[in-house]
Write a protein that holds these residues in place. Structure first.
Motif, mmCIF file in Angstrom:
data_model
loop_
_atom_site.group_PDB
_atom_site.id
_atom_site.type_symbol
_atom_site.label_atom_id
_atom_site.label_comp_id
_atom_site.label_asym_id
_atom_site.label_seq_id
_atom_site.Cartn_x
_atom_site.Cartn_y
_atom_site.Cartn_z
ATOM 1 N N MET A 283 10.725 -80.490 11.881
ATOM 2 C CA MET A 283 9.816 -80.942 12.910
ATOM 3 C C MET A 283 10.373 -80.508 14.263
ATOM 4 O O MET A 283 11.582 -80.438 14.449
ATOM 5 N N THR A 284 9.481 -80.243 15.189
ATOM 6 C CA THR A 284 9.843 -79.838 16.542
ATOM 7 C C THR A 284 9.068 -80.692 17.540
ATOM 8 O O THR A 284 8.353 -81.596 17.154
ATOM 9 N N TYR A 285 9.188 -80.346 18.814
ATOM 10 C CA TYR A 285 8.341 -80.997 19.807
ATOM 11 C C TYR A 285 7.604 -79.941 20.606
ATOM 12 O O TYR A 285 8.054 -78.802 20.756
ATOM 13 N N ALA A 286 6.433 -80.358 21.092
ATOM 14 C CA ALA A 286 5.621 -79.505 21.955
ATOM 15 C C ALA A 286 5.367 -80.266 23.248
ATOM 16 O O ALA A 286 5.158 -81.482 23.224
ATOM 17 N N LEU A 287 5.383 -79.550 24.358
ATOM 18 C CA LEU A 287 5.143 -80.167 25.658
ATOM 19 C C LEU A 287 3.718 -79.901 26.120
ATOM 20 O O LEU A 287 3.254 -78.751 26.111
ATOM 21 N N HIS A 288 3.035 -80.933 26.530
ATOM 22 C CA HIS A 288 1.753 -80.779 27.217
ATOM 23 C C HIS A 288 2.066 -80.069 28.539
ATOM 24 O O HIS A 288 3.133 -80.298 29.141
ATOM 25 N N PRO A 289 1.182 -79.194 29.031
ATOM 26 C CA PRO A 289 1.461 -78.521 30.308
ATOM 27 C C PRO A 289 1.751 -79.502 31.444
ATOM 28 O O PRO A 289 2.576 -79.226 32.309
ATOM 29 N N GLY A 290 1.086 -80.637 31.423
ATOM 30 C CA GLY A 290 1.353 -81.652 32.440
ATOM 31 C C GLY A 290 2.756 -82.214 32.333
ATOM 32 O O GLY A 290 3.398 -82.520 33.342
ATOM 33 N N ALA A 291 3.265 -82.359 31.111
ATOM 34 C CA ALA A 291 4.641 -82.837 30.914
ATOM 35 C C ALA A 291 5.637 -81.808 31.430
ATOM 36 O O ALA A 291 6.667 -82.174 32.009
ATOM 37 N N LYS B 88 15.087 -84.751 20.946
ATOM 38 C CA LYS B 88 15.655 -84.522 19.611
ATOM 39 C C LYS B 88 15.721 -85.816 18.804
ATOM 40 O O LYS B 88 15.480 -85.819 17.599
ATOM 41 N N LEU B 89 16.033 -86.910 19.469
ATOM 42 C CA LEU B 89 16.054 -88.213 18.807
ATOM 43 C C LEU B 89 14.661 -88.570 18.280
ATOM 44 O O LEU B 89 14.508 -89.053 17.157
ATOM 45 N N LEU B 90 13.644 -88.298 19.079
ATOM 46 C CA LEU B 90 12.266 -88.613 18.671
ATOM 47 C C LEU B 90 11.791 -87.714 17.535
ATOM 48 O O LEU B 90 10.982 -88.137 16.714
ATOM 49 N N ILE B 91 12.280 -86.490 17.487
ATOM 50 C CA ILE B 91 11.947 -85.609 16.366
ATOM 51 C C ILE B 91 12.504 -86.195 15.074
ATOM 52 O O ILE B 91 11.837 -86.229 14.049
#
Length: 97
Positions: free
Chosen positions: A1-9, A41-44
């Motif tokens: 699993m990874t994370y993706a950033l909203h453009p606003g974030a 990374k913790l949230l992933i």
């Protein structure tokens, strides 16, 4: 699993980095970014760790810095919607999906 950033974030993070660079120096700005990465990374690893809010969102605070990460746990990744200073109004950027 990874994370993706909203453009606003992405914009939220850039604003925080600019603020810390200007007000406290590049070392503090780097620490902010490192703390953000640590929490992401913790949230992933543990996507259910944050506090549930509305519309399937969760929040999790950064340590030391007064920011919250607002995210959604999707099947394939964590979607970080907002990186909000805790003194902003709770509805800040609430329309991001």
């Amino acid at each position: 699993m990874t994370y993706a950033l909203h453009p606003g974030a992405e914009h939220d993070i850039a604003n925080a980095l600019d603020f810390y660079s200007e007000q406290a120096g590049p070392v503090v700005a780097e620490r902010f970014l490192e703390e953000f990465e640590r929490v992401a990374k913790l949230l992933i690893t543990h996507p259910g760790l944050g506090t549930p809010t509305t519309r399937g969102r969760r929040t999790f605070p950064l340590k030391v810095f007064p920011y919250l990460i607002v995210y959604r746990n999707l099947e394939s990744n964590i979607r970080i919607l907002i990186v909000r200073h805790q003194h902003r109004k709770p509805g800040y950027a609430g329309g991001r999906r």
